[in-house]
Design a protein around this motif. Structure first.
Motif, PDB file in Angstrom:
ATOM      1  N   GLN A   3       0.841  -1.203   0.000  1.00 50.07           N
ATOM      2  CA  GLN A   3       0.000   0.000   0.000  1.00 50.07           C
ATOM      3  C   GLN A   3       0.880   1.259   0.000  1.00 50.07           C
ATOM      4  N   GLU A   4       1.952   1.230   0.774  1.00 44.43           N
ATOM      5  CA  GLU A   4       2.866   2.378   0.835  1.00 44.43           C
ATOM      6  C   GLU A   4       3.496   2.627  -0.535  1.00 44.43           C
ATOM      7  N   HIS A   5       3.848   1.543  -1.210  1.00 42.71           N
ATOM      8  CA  HIS A   5       4.439   1.638  -2.537  1.00 42.71           C
ATOM      9  C   HIS A   5       3.449   2.286  -3.506  1.00 42.71           C
ATOM     10  N   ARG A   6       2.188   1.878  -3.462  1.00 43.48           N
ATOM     11  CA  ARG A   6       1.149   2.449  -4.330  1.00 43.48           C
ATOM     12  C   ARG A   6       0.934   3.928  -4.036  1.00 43.48           C
ATOM     13  N   MET A   7       0.944   4.272  -2.756  1.00 44.25           N
ATOM     14  CA  MET A   7       0.747   5.680  -2.381  1.00 44.25           C
ATOM     15  C   MET A   7       1.905   6.539  -2.881  1.00 44.25           C
ATOM     16  N   ALA A  13       3.374  10.334  -9.482  1.00 41.39           N
ATOM     17  CA  ALA A  13       2.614  10.562 -10.715  1.00 41.39           C
ATOM     18  C   ALA A  13       1.851  11.885 -10.649  1.00 41.39           C
ATOM     19  N   ASP A  14       1.259  12.187  -9.510  1.00 44.95           N
ATOM     20  CA  ASP A  14       0.536  13.459  -9.350  1.00 44.95           C
ATOM     21  C   ASP A  14       1.486  14.641  -9.461  1.00 44.95           C
ATOM     22  N   HIS A  15       2.653  14.503  -8.854  1.00 46.83           N
ATOM     23  CA  HIS A  15       3.643  15.577  -8.877  1.00 46.83           C
ATOM     24  C   HIS A  15       4.146  15.808 -10.303  1.00 46.83           C
ATOM     25  N   ILE A  16       4.390  14.730 -11.018  1.00 48.30           N
ATOM     26  CA  ILE A  16       4.827  14.851 -12.409  1.00 48.30           C
ATOM     27  C   ILE A  16       3.729  15.518 -13.240  1.00 48.30           C
ATOM     28  N   GLY A  17       2.490  15.096 -13.039  1.00 49.44           N
ATOM     29  CA  GLY A  17       1.372  15.697 -13.774  1.00 49.44           C
ATOM     30  C   GLY A  17       1.251  17.183 -13.529  1.00 49.44           C
ATOM     31  N   ASP A  18       1.487  17.587 -12.290  1.00 49.03           N
ATOM     32  CA  ASP A  18       1.434  19.013 -11.951  1.00 49.03           C
ATOM     33  C   ASP A  18       2.519  19.780 -12.698  1.00 49.03           C
ATOM     34  N   HIS A  19       3.722  19.219 -12.755  1.00 51.84           N
ATOM     35  CA  HIS A  19       4.813  19.892 -13.477  1.00 51.84           C
ATOM     36  C   HIS A  19       4.524  19.972 -14.976  1.00 51.84           C
ATOM     37  N   PRO A  85       2.371   3.769 -13.561  1.00 51.77           N
ATOM     38  CA  PRO A  85       0.966   3.359 -13.688  1.00 51.77           C
ATOM     39  C   PRO A  85       0.754   2.599 -15.000  1.00 51.77           C
ATOM     40  N   GLY A  86       0.075   1.470 -14.919  1.00 50.24           N
ATOM     41  CA  GLY A  86      -0.152   0.651 -16.092  1.00 50.24           C
ATOM     42  C   GLY A  86       0.902  -0.407 -16.308  1.00 50.24           C
ATOM     43  N   GLN A  87       1.949  -0.403 -15.486  1.00 49.66           N
ATOM     44  CA  GLN A  87       3.010  -1.398 -15.590  1.00 49.66           C
ATOM     45  C   GLN A  87       3.052  -2.194 -14.304  1.00 49.66           C
ATOM     46  N   SER A  88       2.065  -3.023 -14.089  1.00 51.91           N
ATOM     47  CA  SER A  88       1.967  -3.747 -12.835  1.00 51.91           C
ATOM     48  C   SER A  88       3.138  -4.690 -12.634  1.00 51.91           C
TER      49      SER A  88
END
Length: 97
Positions: A3-7, A13-19, A85-88
């Protein structure tokens, strides 16, 4: 995947999207200022054209800084071997081709 890894993956990913969003906004402003500089130049208002050209350059540099930060974050993700994301479960390769 823990769960920590997913978070952590989601936070990166959110930080990259913001940039990316900020970089695109800066590039839009640079484009708009550049067009304004061209209009002033064609009208013979060279001082105003120079002012807008400098603002365009400023926005371009800001966009460049955001994209450098994206690359830095991506390298950190690679170092931590976080799957994108998308590379499980697969190992992450270089993001730059």
């Amino acid at each position: 995947m823990t769960q920590e890894h997913r978070m952590l993956e989601k936070a990166y990913a959110d930080h990259i999207g913001d940039h990316y969003r900020r970089a695109s906004e800066e590039l839009l402003h640079a484009y708009q200022r550049n067009k304004e500089a061209a209009r002033h130049h064609e009208a013979g208002a060279f001082k105003a054209a120079l002012h807008h050209a400098k603002l365009s350059k400023h926005h371009s540099f800001n966009a460049h800084d955001h994209l450098k930060e994206v690359l830095s974050i991506s390298e950190k993700m690679d170092d931590l071997a976080l799957p994108l994301p998308g590379q499980s479960g697969s190992s992450v390769g270089p993001l730059v081709q």
